[in-house]
Design a protein around this motif. Sequence first.
Motif, short mmCIF file in Angstrom:
data_model
loop_
_atom_site.label_atom_id
_atom_site.label_comp_id
_atom_site.label_asym_id
_atom_site.label_seq_id
_atom_site.Cartn_x
_atom_site.Cartn_y
_atom_site.Cartn_z
N GLY A 56 128.49 142.54 115.68
CA GLY A 56 128.43 141.22 115.05
C GLY A 56 128.16 140.11 116.05
N ARG A 57 128.75 138.96 115.81
CA ARG A 57 128.53 137.80 116.67
C ARG A 57 129.01 138.03 118.10
N ARG A 58 130.00 138.86 118.27
CA ARG A 58 130.57 139.10 119.59
C ARG A 58 129.95 140.30 120.29
N GLY A 59 128.75 140.67 119.88
CA GLY A 59 128.06 141.82 120.48
C GLY A 59 127.69 141.57 121.92
N CYS A 60 127.19 142.58 122.55
CA CYS A 60 126.83 142.51 123.96
C CYS A 60 125.71 141.49 124.18
N PRO A 61 125.92 140.49 125.03
CA PRO A 61 124.88 139.48 125.26
C PRO A 61 123.69 140.02 126.05
N GLY A 62 123.83 141.16 126.71
CA GLY A 62 122.76 141.69 127.52
C GLY A 62 121.93 142.75 126.83
N ILE A 63 122.05 142.88 125.50
CA ILE A 63 121.34 143.96 124.81
C ILE A 63 119.82 143.79 124.87
N THR A 64 119.33 142.57 124.82
CA THR A 64 117.87 142.38 124.89
C THR A 64 117.35 142.77 126.27
N PHE A 65 118.09 142.42 127.32
CA PHE A 65 117.70 142.81 128.67
C PHE A 65 117.76 144.33 128.82
N ALA A 66 118.81 144.95 128.30
CA ALA A 66 118.96 146.40 128.40
C ALA A 66 117.82 147.12 127.67
N MET A 67 117.45 146.65 126.51
CA MET A 67 116.37 147.30 125.76
C MET A 67 115.03 147.15 126.48
N ALA A 68 114.77 145.98 127.05
CA ALA A 68 113.53 145.78 127.81
C ALA A 68 113.51 146.69 129.04
N THR A 69 114.65 146.83 129.69
CA THR A 69 114.74 147.70 130.86
C THR A 69 114.52 149.16 130.47
N ASP A 70 115.14 149.58 129.36
CA ASP A 70 114.97 150.96 128.88
C ASP A 70 113.52 151.26 128.52
N GLU A 71 112.87 150.33 127.84
CA GLU A 71 111.46 150.53 127.47
C GLU A 71 110.58 150.61 128.71
N ASN A 72 110.86 149.78 129.68
CA ASN A 72 110.09 149.80 130.93
C ASN A 72 110.30 151.13 131.67
#
Length: 81
Positions: A56-72
Amino acid sequence: MGFDITKGTRVIVNAWAIARDPKVREDSNEFRPKRYLDCNIDFKGHSFDLIPFSAGRRGCPGITFAMATDENLLANLLPKV
């Protein structure tokens, strides 16, 4: 389930105990990533199956960075054509 909880009471859920309950997950103390291969879990915070990582609102703030890193990382592992 027979509990009376008055309005305004703060309820704290023990997600660690739920995730390790043998009634909920078979071999819960073993790391088995294959159990999530054919699963439709939304890891972005809308599915409470992954609640130890927050939701929810309190989710991990770094998820977008983590997903970009994983895709890379995955893109660099694939052979170049």
